[in-house]
Write an enzyme that holds these catalytic residues in place. Structure first.
Site, mmCIF file in Angstrom:
data_model
loop_
_atom_site.group_PDB
_atom_site.id
_atom_site.type_symbol
_atom_site.label_atom_id
_atom_site.label_comp_id
_atom_site.label_asym_id
_atom_site.label_seq_id
_atom_site.Cartn_x
_atom_site.Cartn_y
_atom_site.Cartn_z
ATOM 1 N N ASN A 233 15.994 14.219 -70.200
ATOM 2 C CA ASN A 233 16.497 14.145 -68.825
ATOM 3 C C ASN A 233 15.686 13.141 -68.010
ATOM 4 O O ASN A 233 15.615 11.988 -68.414
ATOM 5 C CB ASN A 233 16.664 15.527 -68.178
ATOM 6 C CG ASN A 233 15.438 16.388 -68.125
ATOM 7 O OD1 ASN A 233 14.823 16.660 -69.142
ATOM 8 N ND2 ASN A 233 15.099 16.864 -66.944
ATOM 9 N N ASP A 234 15.078 13.491 -66.903
ATOM 10 C CA ASP A 234 14.577 12.515 -65.932
ATOM 11 C C ASP A 234 13.643 11.458 -66.528
ATOM 12 O O ASP A 234 12.737 11.785 -67.307
ATOM 13 C CB ASP A 234 13.786 13.219 -64.830
ATOM 14 C CG ASP A 234 14.594 14.233 -64.052
ATOM 15 O OD1 ASP A 234 15.728 14.533 -64.464
ATOM 16 O OD2 ASP A 234 14.079 14.742 -63.046
ATOM 17 N N GLN B 70 11.404 13.246 -69.405
ATOM 18 C CA GLN B 70 11.396 14.672 -69.696
ATOM 19 C C GLN B 70 12.153 14.892 -71.000
ATOM 20 O O GLN B 70 13.237 14.347 -71.203
ATOM 21 C CB GLN B 70 12.045 15.452 -68.562
ATOM 22 C CG GLN B 70 11.163 15.561 -67.336
ATOM 23 C CD GLN B 70 11.707 16.551 -66.326
ATOM 24 O OE1 GLN B 70 12.255 17.587 -66.664
ATOM 25 N NE2 GLN B 70 11.557 16.218 -65.051
ATOM 26 N N TYR C 129 7.031 18.531 -65.501
ATOM 27 C CA TYR C 129 8.176 18.015 -64.757
ATOM 28 C C TYR C 129 7.924 16.571 -64.304
ATOM 29 O O TYR C 129 6.924 15.954 -64.626
ATOM 30 C CB TYR C 129 8.486 18.935 -63.582
ATOM 31 C CG TYR C 129 9.330 20.133 -63.951
ATOM 32 C CD1 TYR C 129 9.396 20.614 -65.259
ATOM 33 C CD2 TYR C 129 10.064 20.812 -62.988
ATOM 34 C CE1 TYR C 129 10.175 21.709 -65.600
ATOM 35 C CE2 TYR C 129 10.849 21.915 -63.313
ATOM 36 C CZ TYR C 129 10.896 22.358 -64.620
ATOM 37 O OH TYR C 129 11.666 23.448 -64.950
ATOM 38 N N SER C 130 8.839 16.068 -63.502
ATOM 39 C CA SER C 130 8.875 14.635 -63.203
ATOM 40 C C SER C 130 7.676 14.147 -62.401
ATOM 41 O O SER C 130 7.022 14.906 -61.691
ATOM 42 C CB SER C 130 10.164 14.290 -62.449
ATOM 43 O OG SER C 130 11.262 14.361 -63.310
ATOM 44 N N ARG D 148 8.118 19.264 -55.987
ATOM 45 C CA ARG D 148 7.904 18.542 -57.242
ATOM 46 C C ARG D 148 8.219 17.046 -57.139
ATOM 47 O O ARG D 148 8.685 16.555 -56.147
ATOM 48 C CB ARG D 148 8.753 19.175 -58.344
ATOM 49 C CG ARG D 148 10.236 19.324 -58.024
ATOM 50 C CD ARG D 148 10.969 20.034 -59.173
ATOM 51 N NE ARG D 148 12.364 20.326 -58.861
ATOM 52 C CZ ARG D 148 12.795 21.474 -58.365
ATOM 53 N NH1 ARG D 148 11.937 22.457 -58.105
ATOM 54 N NH2 ARG D 148 14.075 21.665 -58.114
ATOM 55 N N ASP D 149 7.954 16.362 -58.261
ATOM 56 C CA ASP D 149 8.325 14.963 -58.489
ATOM 57 C C ASP D 149 7.512 13.997 -57.634
ATOM 58 O O ASP D 149 8.072 13.203 -56.858
ATOM 59 C CB ASP D 149 9.832 14.740 -58.240
ATOM 60 C CG ASP D 149 10.704 15.785 -58.894
ATOM 61 O OD1 ASP D 149 10.279 16.347 -59.913
ATOM 62 O OD2 ASP D 149 11.808 16.049 -58.386
ATOM 63 N N GLU E 90 15.200 16.037 -54.534
ATOM 64 C CA GLU E 90 14.444 15.795 -55.759
ATOM 65 C C GLU E 90 14.155 14.307 -55.934
ATOM 66 O O GLU E 90 14.854 13.446 -55.408
ATOM 67 C CB GLU E 90 15.216 16.307 -56.980
ATOM 68 C CG GLU E 90 15.251 17.824 -57.088
ATOM 69 C CD GLU E 90 15.617 18.294 -58.479
ATOM 70 O OE1 GLU E 90 14.947 19.205 -58.986
ATOM 71 O OE2 GLU E 90 16.577 17.758 -59.070
#
Length: 511
Positions: free
Chosen positions: A55-56, A72, A114-115, A175-176, A232
């Site tokens: 994904n990301d 990810q 996570y990102s 996040r991110d 996000e």
């Protein structure tokens, strides 16, 4: 004032040793990797996982010779253990897999790495990402973590986290981190959710990238975004407007909660940008270009940029254009035909971004011209393009007159018309209704400024199709972009153009 450090919940799931997770992932790759590479739906040009779920995009950096892309990665999919995977390329076209980069094996990221983003520093790189933790009752915790790397860009996690938990007033959907330097100071923007379940972008600053101080929210006044429940993957960068010559701030982000509005916001979650002026003292962002979707197609999310302007990680990039890569997929839409071969999703092909009159234009990076140089082509009397017969990977660029009649581009497979594109004076339309995958819809349409001539480029790579469209001028190419996963039926394909008048046509294919 910096947020208080929060302790990890005693109920947080205990992470397994890194060796166990790494071995499990390698076992899956050893078992299914060959079938993935042999799949006709697997791309030749787009970055895709060696097995499992992608994904990301994360931590896009340039070292003066290689482009490093992290993403990810869930090798144990459908079990959602989110790793970081590492790939490298010298030209943004040919990617080499370098293996797993981060494993979710600590008390701060046991449910996912996570990102995050990457920057180039003296002697190597630094990466910033969100560690996700959930307890037995699914209560979430979030940590912003640093990973340092040498010249090979292989990250080594540094603990404890830089920022533990959200600042007061926000939920654990926090996040991110995107880190960048401006005016001699380091900045971090993070996607967040307020306690009232609305989305925001929060801002931190630092002198040394180790001690981060909470400054507040990025002040955005945009009515269409007020009901979003989460922002996000924010990236704040500067671009020069090629028409006005002025430097403008561009916030690229993915707001969740936008409801469909006519032909807009039709995907499960959206990604787009605003353009304006960011005031570093007040944190206010004066919006000059309202929120605009980056892609009018079916699968596109969580874009991230790498730049040669010094505003991002690639200070020594070979050109000064900003390059964007996004996840060629959507959350909650993993049931694609490729999963039968044990892989799912890929990245979009890297795109250059150009800001003109407050609008972003996108087109494939010029390295594609070296990898797949275009040649003139002429349709036969029935509009068929014989040179593209049964091509699995090809690009088609053209200029057509649509003043009297719209132009249709049709790709047929063994079951009939699989993908159809309509170029009109007033709109462009893509229909993938004949393919093997239509989750999230089969038809997308976008109204354009009226033009008698249309520029277009179509890139088809296995099960990926990206369409770039413009008006009369060549510089308008990429005014709208459509990304679509297109799982064709069988190996036979035919490409045909009908209607309108072809003014020029070029092609390249790769088998």
């Amino acid at each position: 004032m910096s947020p208080k450090k929060t302790k990890t919940s005693k109920n947080a799931s205990k992470a397994r040793p890194e060796r166990d997770l790494a071995l499990e992932a390698q076992d899956v790759l050893d078992t299914f990797g060959a079938a993935v590479r042999a799949d006709r739906d697997y791309p030749a040009l787009h970055l895709a996982p060696p097995v499992g779920r992608l994904n990301d995009p994360n931590g896009l950096v340039y070292d003066g010779h290689n482009y490093h892309a992290f993403y990810q990665y869930s090798p144990l999919h459908p079990e959602r253990k989110v790793y970081w995977r590492h790939a490298v390329s010298t030209n943004l076209v040919d990617w080499k897999d370098l293996g797993t980069a981060l494993v979710p094996n600590t008390r701060y990221d046991s449910h996912g790495c996570y990102s995050g983003s990457g920057i180039r520093v003296k002697g190597g790189f630094e990466f910033f990402y969100t560690g996700n933790v959930k307890d037995s009752k699914n209560k979430r915790e979030a940590y912003q973590i640093l990973a340092t790397a040498g010249k090979d860009a292989s990250p080594v996690r540094q603990l404890p986290p830089l920022i533990s938990g959200p600042h007061d007033g926000y939920t654990a959907h926090y996040r991110d981190p995107h880190v960048f330097e401006r005016d001699g100071k380091w900045w971090m923007v993070i996607g967040a959710q307020r306690k009232d379940k609305t989305g925001a972008v929060v801002v931190y600053t630092s002198k040394d990238r180790r001690d981060w101080k909470f400054k507040g929210e990025l002040g955005i006044k945009a009515k269409e975004l007020e009901k979003c429940y989460m922002f996000e993957c924010p990236s704040l960068l500067q671009l020069r407007d090629e028409v006005t010559g002025e430097i403008r701030d561009v916030l690229i982000f993915s707001p969740q909660g936008l409801k469909p509005m006519g032909e807009k916001y039709l995907n499960i979650y959206q990604s787009g940008y605003i353009v304006g002026k960011f005031n570093p003292k007040t944190l206010k962002f004066k919006v000059e270009t309202p929120f605009t979707e980056l892609d009018a197609g079916f699968e596109f999310y969580a874009p991230q940029t790498i730049s040669g302007t010094g505003t991002s990680a690639a200070q020594d990039a070979p050109h000064d254009e900003t390059v964007m890569i996004a996840w060629f997929g959507n959350a909650e839409q993993d049931d694609q035909p490729s999963w039968s071969k044990r892989w799912v999703h890929m990245m979009t092909f890297p795109r250059e971004l150009h800001l003109r009159d407050g609008k972003l234009y996108q087109h494939p990076v010029p390295q594609l011209d070296d990898a797949m140089p275009l040649q003139p082509i002429e349709p036969d009397e029935k509009g068929k393009l014989k040179e593209l017969k049964d091509a699995r990977v090809f690009r088609l660029r053209g200029r057509v007159n649509v003043a009297d009649e719209r132009v249709k581009i049709k790709i047929k497979d063994t079951h009939g018309v699989a993908l159809s594109i309509v170029l009109d004076q007033d709109f462009v339309q893509m229909d993938r209704g004949g393919t093997r995958y239509t989750e999230g819809g089969s038809l997308r349409r976008r109204t354009l400024k009226r033009a008698k001539t249309r520029q277009f480029e179509l890139l088809v790579d296995g099960s990926a199709a990206e369409l770039f469209v413009g008006g009369k001028l060549a510089a308008s190419l990429g005014a709208e972009v459509f990304s679509a996963r297109t799982f064709f039926k069988g190996e036979k394909r035919r490409v045909r153009l009908t209607g309108g008048k072809v003014l020029s046509l070029e092609y390249a294919r790769k088998n």
